[in-house]
Design a protein around this motif. Sequence first.
Motif, PDB file in Angstrom:
ATOM      1  N   GLN A  34      -9.945  -7.529 -18.820  1.00  9.17           N
ATOM      2  CA  GLN A  34      -9.305  -6.713 -17.797  1.00  9.17           C
ATOM      3  C   GLN A  34      -8.957  -5.362 -18.409  1.00  9.17           C
ATOM      4  O   GLN A  34      -8.376  -5.309 -19.492  1.00  9.17           O
ATOM      5  CB  GLN A  34      -8.020  -7.392 -17.307  1.00  9.17           C
ATOM      6  N   PRO A  35      -9.330  -4.257 -17.745  1.00  7.88           N
ATOM      7  CA  PRO A  35      -8.971  -2.947 -18.302  1.00  7.88           C
ATOM      8  C   PRO A  35      -7.456  -2.738 -18.209  1.00  7.88           C
ATOM      9  O   PRO A  35      -6.809  -3.289 -17.322  1.00  7.88           O
ATOM     10  CB  PRO A  35      -9.720  -1.963 -17.398  1.00  7.88           C
ATOM     11  N   ASP A  36      -6.908  -1.934 -19.142  1.00  8.14           N
ATOM     12  CA  ASP A  36      -5.474  -1.641 -19.078  1.00  8.14           C
ATOM     13  C   ASP A  36      -5.186  -0.734 -17.893  1.00  8.14           C
ATOM     14  O   ASP A  36      -4.151  -0.830 -17.254  1.00  8.14           O
ATOM     15  CB  ASP A  36      -5.016  -0.990 -20.386  1.00  8.14           C
ATOM     16  N   SER A  37      -6.122   0.193 -17.637  1.00  6.19           N
ATOM     17  CA  SER A  37      -6.013   0.996 -16.417  1.00  6.19           C
ATOM     18  C   SER A  37      -7.397   1.515 -16.075  1.00  6.19           C
ATOM     19  O   SER A  37      -8.327   1.389 -16.868  1.00  6.19           O
ATOM     20  CB  SER A  37      -5.049   2.170 -16.633  1.00  6.19           C
ATOM     21  N   GLY A  38      -7.533   2.088 -14.891  1.00  8.31           N
ATOM     22  CA  GLY A  38      -8.831   2.609 -14.486  1.00  8.31           C
ATOM     23  C   GLY A  38      -9.334   1.949 -13.221  1.00  8.31           C
ATOM     24  O   GLY A  38      -8.851   0.899 -12.817  1.00  8.31           O
ATOM     25  N   ASP A  39     -10.287   2.628 -12.570  1.00  5.71           N
ATOM     26  CA  ASP A  39     -10.822   2.140 -11.298  1.00  5.71           C
ATOM     27  C   ASP A  39     -12.268   1.709 -11.437  1.00  5.71           C
ATOM     28  O   ASP A  39     -13.051   2.350 -12.137  1.00  5.71           O
ATOM     29  CB  ASP A  39     -10.766   3.264 -10.247  1.00  5.71           C
ATOM     30  N   ILE A  40     -12.612   0.651 -10.755  1.00  4.54           N
ATOM     31  CA  ILE A  40     -14.013   0.235 -10.647  1.00  4.54           C
ATOM     32  C   ILE A  40     -14.369   0.249  -9.175  1.00  4.54           C
ATOM     33  O   ILE A  40     -13.681  -0.364  -8.363  1.00  4.54           O
ATOM     34  CB  ILE A  40     -14.217  -1.178 -11.229  1.00  4.54           C
ATOM     35  N   GLU A  41     -15.432   0.979  -8.849  1.00  9.25           N
ATOM     36  CA  GLU A  41     -15.870   1.015  -7.457  1.00  9.25           C
ATOM     37  C   GLU A  41     -17.267   0.453  -7.351  1.00  9.25           C
ATOM     38  O   GLU A  41     -18.140   0.776  -8.156  1.00  9.25           O
ATOM     39  CB  GLU A  41     -15.863   2.452  -6.920  1.00  9.25           C
ATOM     40  N   LEU A  42     -17.462  -0.389  -6.357  1.00  9.30           N
ATOM     41  CA  LEU A  42     -18.780  -0.951  -6.124  1.00  9.30           C
ATOM     42  C   LEU A  42     -19.213  -0.512  -4.738  1.00  9.30           C
ATOM     43  O   LEU A  42     -18.527  -0.813  -3.755  1.00  9.30           O
ATOM     44  CB  LEU A  42     -18.708  -2.476  -6.216  1.00  9.30           C
ATOM     45  N   ALA A  43     -20.319   0.202  -4.666  1.00  9.40           N
ATOM     46  CA  ALA A  43     -20.815   0.741  -3.399  1.00  9.40           C
ATOM     47  C   ALA A  43     -19.702   1.466  -2.653  1.00  9.40           C
ATOM     48  O   ALA A  43     -19.513   1.287  -1.459  1.00  9.40           O
ATOM     49  CB  ALA A  43     -21.405  -0.373  -2.533  1.00  9.40           C
ATOM     50  N   GLY A  44     -18.927   2.262  -3.402  1.00 12.35           N
ATOM     51  CA  GLY A  44     -17.903   3.085  -2.780  1.00 12.35           C
ATOM     52  C   GLY A  44     -16.599   2.368  -2.480  1.00 12.35           C
ATOM     53  O   GLY A  44     -15.644   2.985  -2.025  1.00 12.35           O
ATOM     54  N   ARG A  45     -16.567   1.087  -2.712  1.00 14.85           N
ATOM     55  CA  ARG A  45     -15.363   0.332  -2.401  1.00 14.85           C
ATOM     56  C   ARG A  45     -14.659  -0.031  -3.709  1.00 14.85           C
ATOM     57  O   ARG A  45     -15.283  -0.505  -4.657  1.00 14.85           O
ATOM     58  CB  ARG A  45     -15.745  -0.958  -1.655  1.00 14.85           C
ATOM     59  N   ARG A  46     -13.355   0.204  -3.765  1.00 13.01           N
ATOM     60  CA  ARG A  46     -12.620  -0.156  -4.981  1.00 13.01           C
ATOM     61  C   ARG A  46     -12.555  -1.666  -5.109  1.00 13.01           C
ATOM     62  O   ARG A  46     -12.201  -2.352  -4.152  1.00 13.01           O
ATOM     63  CB  ARG A  46     -11.204   0.420  -4.918  1.00 13.01           C
ATOM     64  N   VAL A  47     -12.894  -2.167  -6.261  1.00 10.38           N
ATOM     65  CA  VAL A  47     -12.840  -3.617  -6.441  1.00 10.38           C
ATOM     66  C   VAL A  47     -12.052  -3.943  -7.701  1.00 10.38           C
ATOM     67  O   VAL A  47     -11.880  -3.113  -8.597  1.00 10.38           O
ATOM     68  CB  VAL A  47     -14.249  -4.232  -6.578  1.00 10.38           C
ATOM     69  N   LYS A  48     -11.570  -5.169  -7.724  1.00 14.10           N
ATOM     70  CA  LYS A  48     -10.944  -5.675  -8.943  1.00 14.10           C
ATOM     71  C   LYS A  48     -11.812  -6.816  -9.422  1.00 14.10           C
ATOM     72  O   LYS A  48     -12.068  -7.763  -8.676  1.00 14.10           O
ATOM     73  CB  LYS A  48      -9.538  -6.179  -8.622  1.00 14.10           C
TER      74      LYS A  48
END
Lengths: 416, 278
Positions: free
Chosen positions: B75-89
């Motif tokens: 798990q990242p300490d912080s930061g965003d992951i987007e898949l096809a424009g949608r933020r995902v966890k």
Amino acid sequence: MAESTVVKTSADQLDERLIANASDPLGILRAFWARLRGGDLGSLPVVFGLVVISIVFYVKEPVFLSSRNLVTITQFAAPVGIIALGIVLVLLLGEIDLSVGSVSGASAAVMAVQIVNSGRPVIVGIVAGMLVGVVVGLVYAFLYTKLGVPSFVFSLAGLLAFQGVLLYVLGSDGTINLPSDSWLLDFARFKFLTGTASYVLVVLIGLAFLASRLLSQRSRTKAELSAPSTVSILVKAGLLTGGLAYLTYYLNIGRGWSYLWLFFAALVVAMDFALRRTRWGRHVFAVGGNEEAARRSGIKVTRIYLSVFVGCSTLAAVGGILGAAQLTSVSQATGTTDTNLTAIAAAVIGGTSLFGGRGSAYSAMLGILVLVSISSGLNLIGVDSSVRFMVTGGVLLLAVAIDSVSRRARSSSGRG
Amino acid sequence: MTTTPHQDAPTREGGEPGDPREVVLSLSGIHKRFGAVQALTDVRLEVAAGEVVALVGDNGAGKSTLVKVIAGVYQPDSGDIELAGRRVKVGGPRQAQDLGIATVFQDLALCDNLDVVANLFLGQERVKGGAIDEVAMEVEAWRLLRSLSAKIPSVRIPIAALSGGQRQTVAIARSLVGKPKVVMLDEPTAALGVAQTAEVLNLVERLRDNGLGVILISHNMADVQAVADRIVVLRLGRNEAEFYTDEVTTTDLVAAITGASDNVVASRAARGKEQAHG
Ligand SMILES: Nc1ncnc2c1ncn2[C@@H]1O[C@H](COP(=O)(O)OP(=O)(O)OP(=O)(O)O)[C@@H](O)[C@H]1O
Ligand SMILES: [Mg+2]
């Protein structure tokens, strides 16, 4: 499973380096030999051991192989065998449960109190006893997956604690006799399958085996994969049916197959199917082989541990309940003496590895047969239980040594 | 040539007309720390559909850590992951799989005690009537392995009995099971033979042509330049540079990776030239 004898070269038989190729019976033998040398022993040592045990005791005391004695051996092997089946599960994950004996005793005590002291129906007592097993398994799974306590430690604690529970539940009485007219005792002690019904069962088993093999052969051929020849399937099915029929004939000279043993055998077959043919079983092997790889494959590792710990404790409870029914009473000694180690030893002797990821449900059956045979044989030739313990200890050591050596052979010959 | 590397995501004049590549995976501001080691600092990465992005960098640059963050292993300490424009966890490997992210890990992550088929389909077994459908899985396994020119004698032998390269092939084939949208390959060709390496590079191109996003990690600059559309350089856990493959020379790449133009690779090359002349 020996994939063998194809007419044309199938998709999975193209590589020229394959040894057990095509319709060459010698090739199959050679591949089998290579597997043994590579440390893939499976249940071969224990089958060999059973044969040796039979011969030795038969020579000393022919009664050992009498129908009567074999009936007794199978009947009395079943309850601890069921406990050993649970041990196979935890061993597959590379874990251990040292408390199965105590848990079986505590479950039996809870059942006895429900039936005798509270006067509830037998089925309520059984369910209550099994619930003890379920709860214990849940607690173990919590300790292992959430707190990271090693299974050796919490099950050692459980070994003591549940012995305490047994004493506490039994209270001042010390011993509770189960009502002799209950169906549970009847089932565990006096029910035998014999006569025509027993042969019908044998034929049904043979047919089921034949049908499943033929179906698998057909779907493999349809998919253009190598499939065993119809002849080899027929021979195997014939051998299985014939062997079972002879055993049935022999046991029928005595009282026949005890319901208890048949129940155990059915559990083993069901567990074997669950382990080899369902996703759950596949995931159990994966977690036992490489937990991190299993996790990265998206397997819910925690759930696997949960199901296995609950399964093991519940099977221990079932074994304890049936064992108590067989002995008609629950006492302060129930499950405490050598139940624990016999169950664990049976699983290991049967060929389930202590190192995780390797084993089969049948090892519980084979292992418990070895141990009960030894103790029955030693009884017959009139040796003391001191010797029995020593011999059992020796056999266990031998089994673990074989396991360790074959593990080393595997890693040097590249079979994991 | 002494063009300075683009310090930001390069924008290409003109672009490819009629090819508004949609971004499938986009990371920004990823931080990840292991105890005293700051493995990733403010890392960003974008992969479009039908694009091969090479991730390069020295040993310990943080490439595998980044891959594992995307795959849900860390798990990242912080930061965003987007898949096809949608933020995902990506909470775990299971979610990554469900989101269509397939990964070949550097340490392969195979189960030695299971056979090839079981490993290929681990976690995604085909089921028929409650039981595992071994036949369908075996047929599919042969198809996948053939497509990679795998030299595996039998799919019914345990993984432990395979050579390093054969295992790597199995791990790569594994990532093709299911319908991934993004495939990440962490040094997939490290142990492979000549033919198998070429086959993996072909596979990468095939995946790209099928509109998948591919992230390729490799220390082999020739392989990277052969298949990648874009090259992202990580250094000491940070974005160091980003290039379009057809606009960059090996020298520039090496300079970006090592963080200096007078690096050990350049000096070896210079020495070689001197000896040849002198
Ligand atoms: N599980 C971990 N625990 C602690 N530190 C870690 C862990 N994994 C990686 N690191 C640290 O993070 C840094 C980046 O490691 P990473 O494996 O991502 O490098 P890499 O770029 O893949 O290198 P290589 O080319 O050698 O594979 C290293 O300094 C490493 O020591
Ligand atoms: Mg790495």
